[in-house]
Design a protein around this motif. Structure first.
Motif, PDB file in Angstrom:
ATOM      1  N   SER A   1      36.467 -33.261  38.902  1.00  7.67           N
ATOM      2  CA  SER A   1      36.807 -32.509  37.830  1.00  7.67           C
ATOM      3  C   SER A   1      36.055 -31.128  37.868  1.00  7.67           C
ATOM      4  N   LEU A   2      36.725 -29.683  38.329  1.00 12.28           N
ATOM      5  CA  LEU A   2      36.092 -28.063  39.231  1.00 12.28           C
ATOM      6  C   LEU A   2      36.037 -27.651  37.796  1.00 12.28           C
ATOM      7  N   GLY A   3      36.425 -27.808  36.855  1.00 11.53           N
ATOM      8  CA  GLY A   3      36.448 -27.229  35.618  1.00 11.53           C
ATOM      9  C   GLY A   3      35.421 -27.006  34.791  1.00 11.53           C
ATOM     10  N   SER A   4      33.928 -27.741  35.305  1.00 13.55           N
ATOM     11  CA  SER A   4      33.066 -28.395  34.180  1.00 13.55           C
ATOM     12  C   SER A   4      32.728 -26.648  33.080  1.00 13.55           C
ATOM     13  N   ALA A   5      32.485 -25.472  34.241  1.00 10.22           N
ATOM     14  CA  ALA A   5      32.065 -23.827  33.991  1.00 10.22           C
ATOM     15  C   ALA A   5      32.975 -23.605  32.883  1.00 10.22           C
ATOM     16  N   ALA A   6      34.555 -23.240  33.125  1.00 14.47           N
ATOM     17  CA  ALA A   6      35.422 -23.438  32.274  1.00 14.47           C
ATOM     18  C   ALA A   6      35.531 -23.795  30.910  1.00 14.47           C
ATOM     19  N   PHE A   7      34.881 -25.158  30.617  1.00 11.77           N
ATOM     20  CA  PHE A   7      34.788 -25.958  29.544  1.00 11.77           C
ATOM     21  C   PHE A   7      33.344 -25.425  28.720  1.00 11.77           C
ATOM     22  N   MET A   8      32.798 -25.137  29.614  1.00 17.13           N
ATOM     23  CA  MET A   8      31.435 -24.892  28.551  1.00 17.13           C
ATOM     24  C   MET A   8      31.444 -22.906  28.344  1.00 17.13           C
ATOM     25  N   ALA A   9      32.272 -22.355  29.096  1.00 16.14           N
ATOM     26  CA  ALA A   9      32.595 -20.811  28.404  1.00 16.14           C
ATOM     27  C   ALA A   9      33.743 -21.163  26.957  1.00 16.14           C
ATOM     28  N   VAL A  10      34.753 -21.948  26.862  1.00 19.79           N
ATOM     29  CA  VAL A  10      35.290 -22.278  26.069  1.00 19.79           C
ATOM     30  C   VAL A  10      34.205 -22.361  24.650  1.00 19.79           C
ATOM     31  N   GLY A  11      33.386 -23.762  24.689  1.00 20.69           N
ATOM     32  CA  GLY A  11      32.462 -23.947  23.555  1.00 20.69           C
ATOM     33  C   GLY A  11      31.911 -23.033  23.273  1.00 20.69           C
TER      34      GLY A  11
ATOM     35  N   ILE B   1      32.717 -26.585  16.413  1.00 21.69           N
ATOM     36  CA  ILE B   1      33.690 -26.017  17.092  1.00 21.69           C
ATOM     37  C   ILE B   1      33.896 -26.212  18.074  1.00 21.69           C
ATOM     38  N   GLY B   2      32.771 -24.732  18.791  1.00 21.02           N
ATOM     39  CA  GLY B   2      33.360 -24.775  19.952  1.00 21.02           C
ATOM     40  C   GLY B   2      33.492 -26.212  21.102  1.00 21.02           C
ATOM     41  N   GLY B   3      32.542 -27.644  20.701  1.00 24.71           N
ATOM     42  CA  GLY B   3      32.805 -28.528  21.242  1.00 24.71           C
ATOM     43  C   GLY B   3      34.642 -29.198  21.070  1.00 24.71           C
ATOM     44  N   PHE B   4      34.475 -28.956  20.402  1.00 19.48           N
ATOM     45  CA  PHE B   4      36.436 -29.088  19.683  1.00 19.48           C
ATOM     46  C   PHE B   4      37.209 -28.336  20.579  1.00 19.48           C
ATOM     47  N   SER B   5      37.028 -27.317  20.236  1.00 23.45           N
ATOM     48  CA  SER B   5      37.709 -26.510  21.111  1.00 23.45           C
ATOM     49  C   SER B   5      37.848 -26.611  22.593  1.00 23.45           C
ATOM     50  N   ALA B   6      37.019 -26.795  23.564  1.00 23.74           N
ATOM     51  CA  ALA B   6      37.265 -27.193  24.367  1.00 23.74           C
ATOM     52  C   ALA B   6      37.371 -28.619  24.270  1.00 23.74           C
ATOM     53  N   ALA B   7      37.157 -29.428  23.356  1.00 20.68           N
ATOM     54  CA  ALA B   7      38.129 -30.600  24.160  1.00 20.68           C
ATOM     55  C   ALA B   7      39.397 -30.514  24.162  1.00 20.68           C
ATOM     56  N   LEU B   8      39.974 -30.061  23.007  1.00 19.66           N
ATOM     57  CA  LEU B   8      41.527 -29.195  23.422  1.00 19.66           C
ATOM     58  C   LEU B   8      42.065 -28.954  24.179  1.00 19.66           C
ATOM     59  N   VAL B   9      41.462 -28.284  24.974  1.00 19.06           N
ATOM     60  CA  VAL B   9      41.532 -27.902  26.637  1.00 19.06           C
ATOM     61  C   VAL B   9      41.001 -29.225  27.587  1.00 19.06           C
ATOM     62  N   GLY B  10      40.534 -29.330  27.133  1.00 19.52           N
ATOM     63  CA  GLY B  10      39.795 -30.828  28.331  1.00 19.52           C
ATOM     64  C   GLY B  10      41.627 -31.132  28.437  1.00 19.52           C
TER      65      GLY B  10
END
Length: 349
Positions: free
Chosen positions: A71-81, A103-112
């Motif tokens: 995965s090269l999208g880690s920073a994107a999931f950090m931003a979502v969180g 909520i930030g973590g679950f939002s990032a999980a959904l995007v992931g």
């Protein structure tokens, strides 16, 4: 298979106890000694970024190290969180801070999960490129729609105060203790996850998808679970990065360089090991500071910020290539080798 990936039932109680002595002593030192001896500079420049990046490395290692999904999208999931936690805290009156982080973590999980769907068809380089799309899409959305930044003209917003159950965690020491507690809890969760059957399913999918499917492991569901669990942890790491370290929430703090930085952390530290994330993050955080001090000492004023940045990239690239060639298992393998040699030397003595 490393000791960290063996099931708990396959380890003797004595070996489990010995493995826990080191982390327990480190936690005792981190909670009982560091807050009293550390300076503001140590907390702000070293410990807070180290904790946030270590947690992000733990999350990515679940996906890349244990499951083999690049995965090269880690920073994107950090931003979502970070942005989801900020907006939840801002727009829901009376919401506890820990609930905002969740909520930030679950939002990032959904995007992931959404960006993990291509893993059902793609592998390797092609999957990495598809996750790279998350990086560009999330940054575009956060800058395009000002609602995420509470209509701030600059897009940079102050992080909410850190307070849990009426206890304030402001100041360098308070933010350090807050981040340390969150990182400890989620690291224990990740360690438990890779120690039970779910963790062995992840490893089986990484090693051979066809064989895993034959023995009854739900490959597709396991991949999606890996993306969700990894993104959840990385999302909370993003909230810590913004709330505890930067003290601002802004898209620029989660650019593509941050994604590569987290990937480098698990490569240097060691794939498929929880400890590797902390080893790699320690090197990534301390290395630029040491390089800047050394450069200023040797070259003086000639070693400006531009030269420093380019030198960091060159030396870091050389380090990564060296680890991939000489020690693919990273710093964890080196530390284990040194520990065994020291133990053998004391045994002979």
């Amino acid at each position: 298979m490393t000791a960290e990936t063996l099931p708990l039932s396959a380890r003797s109680p004595a070996s489990v106890s010995l493995k826990l002595i080191g982390p327990v002593l480190l936690l005792a030192f981190a909670y009982g000694v560091v807050p009293f001896i550390g300076s503001s500079y140590v907390f702000e420049a070293l410990l807070l970024p180290f904790l946030a990046l270590s947690l992000a490395g733990v999350g990515l290692n679940l996906l890349t190290g244990y499951t083999g999904q690049v995965s090269l999208g880690s920073a994107a999931f950090m931003a979502v969180g970070a942005f989801a936690a900020y907006n939840a805290n801002l727009r829901i009156d009376g919401l506890p801070l820990l609930a905002s982080l969740a909520i930030g973590g679950f939002s990032a999980a959904l995007v992931g999960l959404v960006f993990g769907l291509p893993s059902l068809r793609l592998k390797g380089f092609y999957l990495a490129v598809s996750t790279l799309a998350a990086q560009f899409f999330v940054q575009w959305a956060l800058t395009k729609f000002s609602w995420f930044s509470n209509n701030s003209a600059s897009g940079v917003i102050d992080a909410p105060p850190l307070a849990v159950a009426g206890i304030s965690f402001e100041g360098p020491v308070g933010r350090y203790l807050f981040a340390l507690t969150i990182v400890t809890a989620l690291t224990l969760l990740a360690w438990r996850l890779v120690s039970v059957q779910t963790g062995h399913n992840l490893i089986a999918v990484r090693d051979n998808e066809t064989a895993a499917r034959i023995i009854g492991i739900p490959v597709l569901r396991t991949k999606l679970f890996a993306f969700a669990a990894s993104s959840f942890i990385i999302g909370i790491a993003g909230a810590l990065w913004a709330f505890a370290y930067l003290r601002t929430v802004e898209p620029a703090g989660f650019n593509l360089d941050r994604s590569f930085q987290i990937l480098f952390i698990i490569i240097i530290g060691g794939l498929a090991t929880i400890r590797g994330a902390f080893f790699g993050a320690a090197l990534i955080v301390v290395f630029p500071l040491l390089l800047s001090r050394l450069g200023a000492l040797v070259f003086g004023d000639l070693f400006d910020s531009g030269v420093l940045d380019m030198t960091q990239r060159i030396v870091l690239g050389v380090l990564i290539i060296s680890f991939l060639i000489l020690e693919p298992d990273g710093l964890v393998a080196l530390s284990d080798r040194v520990r065994r040699r020291v133990a053998a030397a004391f045994g002979r003595a």
